[in-house]
Design a protein around this motif. Structure first.
Motif, mmCIF file in Angstrom:
data_model
loop_
_atom_site.group_PDB
_atom_site.id
_atom_site.type_symbol
_atom_site.label_atom_id
_atom_site.label_comp_id
_atom_site.label_asym_id
_atom_site.label_seq_id
_atom_site.Cartn_x
_atom_site.Cartn_y
_atom_site.Cartn_z
ATOM 1 N N ALA A 68 -5.591 5.721 15.812
ATOM 2 C CA ALA A 68 -6.277 7.188 14.701
ATOM 3 C C ALA A 68 -6.889 6.233 13.989
ATOM 4 O O ALA A 68 -8.073 6.651 12.761
ATOM 5 N N TYR A 69 -6.896 4.755 14.366
ATOM 6 C CA TYR A 69 -7.672 3.674 13.568
ATOM 7 C C TYR A 69 -9.008 3.440 14.025
ATOM 8 O O TYR A 69 -8.265 3.006 14.741
ATOM 9 N N HIS A 83 0.992 -1.663 -0.468
ATOM 10 C CA HIS A 83 0.158 0.083 -0.444
ATOM 11 C C HIS A 83 1.024 1.441 0.017
ATOM 12 O O HIS A 83 0.595 2.467 -0.438
ATOM 13 N N GLY A 84 2.545 1.043 -0.044
ATOM 14 C CA GLY A 84 2.718 2.230 0.783
ATOM 15 C C GLY A 84 2.210 3.222 0.918
ATOM 16 O O GLY A 84 3.216 4.400 1.562
ATOM 17 N N LEU A 85 2.086 3.056 2.171
ATOM 18 C CA LEU A 85 1.740 4.497 3.166
ATOM 19 C C LEU A 85 2.366 3.817 4.578
ATOM 20 O O LEU A 85 2.577 4.501 5.829
ATOM 21 N N GLN A 86 3.777 3.188 4.692
ATOM 22 C CA GLN A 86 4.705 3.062 5.670
ATOM 23 C C GLN A 86 5.994 2.716 5.374
ATOM 24 O O GLN A 86 6.312 2.517 3.817
ATOM 25 N N ALA A 136 -7.824 2.192 1.434
ATOM 26 C CA ALA A 136 -6.290 1.462 2.130
ATOM 27 C C ALA A 136 -7.345 -0.612 0.974
ATOM 28 O O ALA A 136 -6.741 -0.882 0.259
ATOM 29 N N ARG A 137 -8.735 -0.319 1.558
ATOM 30 C CA ARG A 137 -9.099 -1.467 0.825
ATOM 31 C C ARG A 137 -9.938 -1.519 -0.449
ATOM 32 O O ARG A 137 -9.424 -2.951 -0.863
ATOM 33 N N GLY A 154 -12.595 7.889 3.587
ATOM 34 C CA GLY A 154 -11.100 7.908 4.552
ATOM 35 C C GLY A 154 -10.089 6.493 4.269
ATOM 36 O O GLY A 154 -10.127 5.970 3.212
ATOM 37 N N PRO A 155 -8.897 6.917 5.156
ATOM 38 C CA PRO A 155 -7.814 5.783 4.746
ATOM 39 C C PRO A 155 -8.176 4.255 5.154
ATOM 40 O O PRO A 155 -7.264 3.993 4.130
#
Length: 349
Positions: free
Chosen positions: A219-220, A85-88, A127-128, A122-123
């Motif tokens: 946060a999630y 996902h490239g989120l981290q 992502a899903r 939303g995040p």
């Protein structure tokens, strides 16, 4: 001496799904009305390919190991796909590690797919959406019969609670289906197993797992529910909350499926010769059936299903049950619903 109980449980769950897929696979040729001239009546279709979606976490690694163990015994080809996902920071390196682990299990083909996560919904939702789009593409590219997902009974309980919080109705309470997606592409073998069983199976098999820090990030919403909400419910109500919520999902899904079927049959009876919905006939339907007819009509007119919420359907419903001469209702996708001459007109623009 047999395998550890946790390992036996995950293998049995996967074996059942693979048996279902084999049965469907062998039935498929009979559905083809005109077979090629060179085909033979006893010719068997090539063995199906099943992919496992693997993040490297305990649930999906347990699933991958069970698939790798069971598939050769049934003559099924097994592969895997991981989504970056490239989120981290370092997500590409972790994806490469997952690919290596899947190949060490004997899975082939194995893909790593990088995606760009948007912001719509939303995040978590974004992502899903990106993840499922990547899995769909991978399945189509390889001609896979199915993609296995590692959602557990705990995930199901969380999904039911999230649906309850949204107030989205019985379909939302039905949680995740064991079979979903176009043509039944997605299969969830672990919906009857708890998260701890999957983690234990990885531990006794010495399978390395990666714990996504997002799963513990407050946060999630799902993370807060997992680490704060569900424990609080179990403290207040006692053990068994997760099992009860999963059971609620099964019962709600049965009810929702029945109501959806009723609505499909009823829709043909409430339209006039021009295909327009007649308000008087809609009013006579039970509310749960009527709202389903209205939702189907809005989606057919172009309203995106994912953006069509309960409040939208309630506003349309008031054109039927609370008519006071009110104006048109604006819906997502630039769809407009209005009452005209005893008919409900739903169309774009």
């Amino acid at each position: 001496m047999g395998p550890h109980p946790a390992v036996a449980a995950i293998r049995l769950a996967v074996r059942r799904v693979l048996h279902d897929l084999l049965t469907e696979h062998h039935r498929a040729p009979a559905a083809v009305p005109h077979a090629p001239a060179h085909s033979y009546p006893h010719e068997q279709p090539p063995p199906p390919l099943v992919l496992v979606a693997c993040s490297g976490g305990a649930d999906s690694m347990a699933l991958a190991s069970a698939l790798a163990f069971e598939s050769p015994k049934l003559g099924i080809r097994a592969g895997g796909v991981t989504v970056d996902h490239g989120l981290q920071p370092g997500s590409d390196a972790r994806a490469a590690e997952v690919v290596q682990r899947l190949r060490e299990l004997g899975l082939d083909p194995v893909d790593s797919v990088a995606v760009t996560v948007g912001r719509t919904g939303g995040p978590e939702a974004a992502a899903r959406d990106a993840r499922y789009a990547a899995l769909d593409t991978a399945a189509e590219r390889h001609g896979a019969a199915a993609v296995l997902l590692g959602h557990t009974r705990d995930d199901q309980a969380e999904t039911v609670l999230l649906g309850l919080a949204r107030g989205s109705g019985i379909r939302s309470l039905s949680g995740m289906a064991a079979v979903s997606g176009a043509g039944g592409r997605y299969r969830r073998p672990f919906l009857e197993l708890d998260r701890q069983t999957a983690r234990k199976a990885c531990m006794v098999q010495s399978l390395p797992v990666w714990d996504d820090p997002h799963n513990a990030d407050p946060a999630y919403t799902r993370s807060r529910l997992r680490h704060e909400g569900l424990p609080a419910l179990e403290k207040a109500l006692g053990k068994g909350v997760v099992e009860a919520l999963a059971r609620t999902a099964r019962l709600s899904r049965d009810d929702a499926d029945a109501l959806d079927s009723w609505a499909r049959q009823a829709e043909a009876t409430v339209r006039d010769a021009a295909g327009l919905l007649e308000c008087a006939k809609l009013y006579a339907l039970p509310p749960a059936v009527r709202r389903r007819v209205l939702r189907r009509a809005a989606i057919e007119a172009g309203a995106p299903a994912g953006s069509l919420f309960a409040r939208h359907i309630e506003e349309i419903d008031r054109l039927i049950t609370g008519w006071r001469g009110q104006g048109a209702i604006n819906l997502p996708g630039k769809v407009v619903a209005r009452r005209q001459g005893g008919r409900l007109v739903i169309r774009q623009g």
